[in-house]
Design a protein around this motif. Structure first.
Motif, short mmCIF file in Angstrom:
data_model
loop_
_atom_site.label_atom_id
_atom_site.label_comp_id
_atom_site.label_asym_id
_atom_site.label_seq_id
_atom_site.Cartn_x
_atom_site.Cartn_y
_atom_site.Cartn_z
N SER A 218 15.90 52.10 56.97
CA SER A 218 14.93 51.31 57.71
C SER A 218 14.98 51.64 59.19
O SER A 218 16.02 52.06 59.72
N MET A 219 13.85 51.45 59.85
CA MET A 219 13.77 51.55 61.29
C MET A 219 12.77 50.51 61.78
O MET A 219 11.85 50.13 61.06
N GLY A 220 13.00 50.01 62.99
CA GLY A 220 12.12 48.95 63.44
C GLY A 220 12.33 48.60 64.89
O GLY A 220 12.91 49.38 65.67
N LEU A 221 11.88 47.39 65.25
CA LEU A 221 11.89 46.94 66.64
C LEU A 221 12.15 45.44 66.66
O LEU A 221 11.59 44.69 65.86
N THR A 222 13.00 45.00 67.58
CA THR A 222 13.31 43.58 67.76
C THR A 222 13.01 43.17 69.19
O THR A 222 13.27 43.93 70.13
N SER A 223 12.49 41.96 69.35
CA SER A 223 12.22 41.43 70.69
C SER A 223 12.54 39.94 70.72
O SER A 223 12.40 39.24 69.72
N ALA A 224 13.00 39.46 71.87
CA ALA A 224 13.31 38.04 72.04
C ALA A 224 12.99 37.61 73.47
O ALA A 224 13.15 38.39 74.42
N VAL A 225 12.54 36.37 73.62
CA VAL A 225 12.25 35.77 74.93
C VAL A 225 12.93 34.41 74.97
O VAL A 225 12.68 33.56 74.10
N SER A 226 13.81 34.20 75.95
CA SER A 226 14.52 32.92 76.09
C SER A 226 14.12 32.25 77.40
O SER A 226 13.89 32.92 78.41
N TYR A 227 14.06 30.91 77.35
CA TYR A 227 13.74 30.13 78.56
C TYR A 227 14.78 29.03 78.72
O TYR A 227 15.03 28.27 77.78
N ASP A 228 15.39 28.96 79.90
CA ASP A 228 16.40 27.95 80.20
C ASP A 228 15.71 26.74 80.84
O ASP A 228 15.33 26.78 82.02
N TRP A 229 15.55 25.67 80.07
CA TRP A 229 14.93 24.45 80.59
C TRP A 229 15.84 23.73 81.56
O TRP A 229 15.37 23.05 82.49
N SER A 230 17.13 23.85 81.34
CA SER A 230 18.15 23.22 82.17
C SER A 230 19.46 23.91 81.87
O SER A 230 19.53 24.76 80.98
N PRO A 231 20.56 23.55 82.58
CA PRO A 231 21.85 24.15 82.21
C PRO A 231 22.29 23.82 80.79
O PRO A 231 23.14 24.50 80.23
N SER A 232 21.70 22.79 80.20
CA SER A 232 22.11 22.37 78.86
C SER A 232 21.22 22.89 77.75
O SER A 232 21.67 23.05 76.62
N TRP A 233 19.93 23.15 78.03
CA TRP A 233 18.98 23.45 76.97
C TRP A 233 18.29 24.78 77.19
O TRP A 233 17.86 25.10 78.29
N ARG A 234 18.17 25.51 76.08
CA ARG A 234 17.48 26.80 76.08
C ARG A 234 16.70 26.95 74.78
O ARG A 234 17.15 26.49 73.73
N THR A 235 15.54 27.58 74.83
CA THR A 235 14.80 27.93 73.62
C THR A 235 14.58 29.44 73.60
O THR A 235 14.44 30.07 74.65
N THR A 236 14.53 30.00 72.40
CA THR A 236 14.38 31.45 72.22
C THR A 236 13.33 31.73 71.16
O THR A 236 13.41 31.19 70.05
N LEU A 237 12.36 32.56 71.50
CA LEU A 237 11.40 33.08 70.53
C LEU A 237 11.86 34.47 70.11
O LEU A 237 12.23 35.29 70.95
N TYR A 238 11.82 34.74 68.80
CA TYR A 238 12.40 35.97 68.26
C TYR A 238 11.43 36.61 67.27
O TYR A 238 10.78 35.92 66.48
N GLY A 239 11.32 37.93 67.32
CA GLY A 239 10.50 38.66 66.36
C GLY A 239 11.15 39.98 66.01
O GLY A 239 11.80 40.62 66.85
N ARG A 240 10.99 40.39 64.75
CA ARG A 240 11.56 41.66 64.29
C ARG A 240 10.61 42.31 63.30
O ARG A 240 10.07 41.64 62.41
N TYR A 241 10.42 43.62 63.48
CA TYR A 241 9.62 44.40 62.54
C TYR A 241 10.49 45.53 62.00
O TYR A 241 11.17 46.23 62.75
N GLU A 242 10.48 45.70 60.68
CA GLU A 242 11.20 46.79 60.03
C GLU A 242 10.25 47.56 59.12
O GLU A 242 9.41 46.96 58.44
N HIS A 243 10.44 48.87 59.09
CA HIS A 243 9.69 49.73 58.18
C HIS A 243 10.69 50.48 57.31
O HIS A 243 11.55 51.20 57.82
N LEU A 244 10.60 50.29 56.01
CA LEU A 244 11.52 50.96 55.10
C LEU A 244 11.16 52.43 54.96
O LEU A 244 9.98 52.79 54.90
#
Length: 281
Positions: A218-244
């Motif tokens: 397999s070969m592919g591509l991964t990407s992620a975007v994280s946002y720190d709302w505060s020192p305590s809280w963070r959210t992350t959007l994640y995506g991955r594509y694979e081609h067999l």
């Protein structure tokens, strides 16, 4: 393996046990309080990921699944730069530009709960994989290359190698990463996941015998975007594509009941707090 049940429970138990061992002797305080007793010398970050993706490698059918993650850092350190698809690892050698240590991963399996047409095929059960990882920072805090070598803990399992590179950029509260992925299997594991033995072909009746030789799968591509709302809280959007590719793409299992294109998307929520961990160096 059914990802929404077995994998989630196993990862939750592993992460919970790890967190209990690390935090049981300490106390916790929300980072946003702005005060920290002198004995609370570590920051524990607990992440819950909820994802939607293939039910097994090469699957055409998708479903939800999830897993937790736990990281520990010093209070003066920022969030570690890593990728959501890294296996669980602990660096034994932890230098500025190079990290090396053991790694653990859960590999999903394939069974008749996903598709009844798998009845009669040789078993491809879920498996715990153990091995070693190595991170090399080509550009400190910006470009990381990573290799993982893992083997299933069952004696008749095989080796998997994951190769990746990630480019990281921080823009204030936003952290972005993107990079390629390559998956390699040895002949034993390739046959387990994509091969069809003559006996299985006779039992199942839908697939001709097929021998998988291993190599790049397999070969592919991964990407992620994280946002720190505060020192305590963070959210992350994640995506991955694979081609067999290779034997994985040519397998009759993939061609008849699966897909060479694999997409995974998810959301992670992280909570961080101070904890007293006197036995952590």
């Amino acid at each position: 393996m059914s990802r929404p049940s077995v994998e989630t429970r196993a990862r939750v138990l592993a992460a919970a046990a790890f967190l209990v061992l690390q935090v049981s002797s300490g106390s916790a305080a929300d980072l946003s309080e702005g005060t920290r007793p002198a004995t609370q010398d570590r920051v524990v970050s607990v992440t819950a990921f909820s994802l939607f993706g293939p039910k097994y490698l090469g699957a055409e059918r998708y479903g939800p699944f999830g897993y937790p993650a736990v990281t520990i850092r010093r209070p003066d350190e920022p969030f570690a730069l890593d990728s959501p698809d890294d296996s669980l690892g602990v660096p034994i050698l932890d230098a500025t530009q190079f990290k090396l240590g053991p790694v653990v991963n859960l590999r999903q399996g394939r069974n008749t709960s996903v598709d009844r047409r798998f009845a009669g095929l040789d078993r491809d059960p879920w498996a715990i994989e153990g091995g070693i990882f190595a991170d090399l920072w080509v550009l400190p805090d910006q470009l990381r290359t990573r290799a993982e070598l893992r083997h299933g803990l069952r004696g008749n399992d095989g080796f998997a190698i994951d190769l990746s590179a990630d480019l990281f950029e921080r823009f204030g509260a936003v952290t972005v990463s993107v990079g390629p992925r390559f998956g390699v299997l040895d002949a034993a594991l390739a046959q387990r996941q994509f091969g069809v033995s003559p006996a299985a072909s006779s039992r199942n009746g839908l697939f001709q015998p097929y021998r998988a030789a291993g190599g790049l799968q397999s070969m592919g591509l991964t990407s992620a975007v994280s946002y720190d709302w505060s020192p305590s809280w963070r959210t992350t959007l994640y995506g991955r594509y694979e081609h067999l590719v290779g034997d994985a793409a040519a397998s009759p299992i993939t061609r008849r009941l699966g897909s060479v294109d694999q997409l995974t998307a998810g959301l992670g929520v992280t909570y961080s707090f101070h904890a007293n961990l006197p036995f952590i160096p």
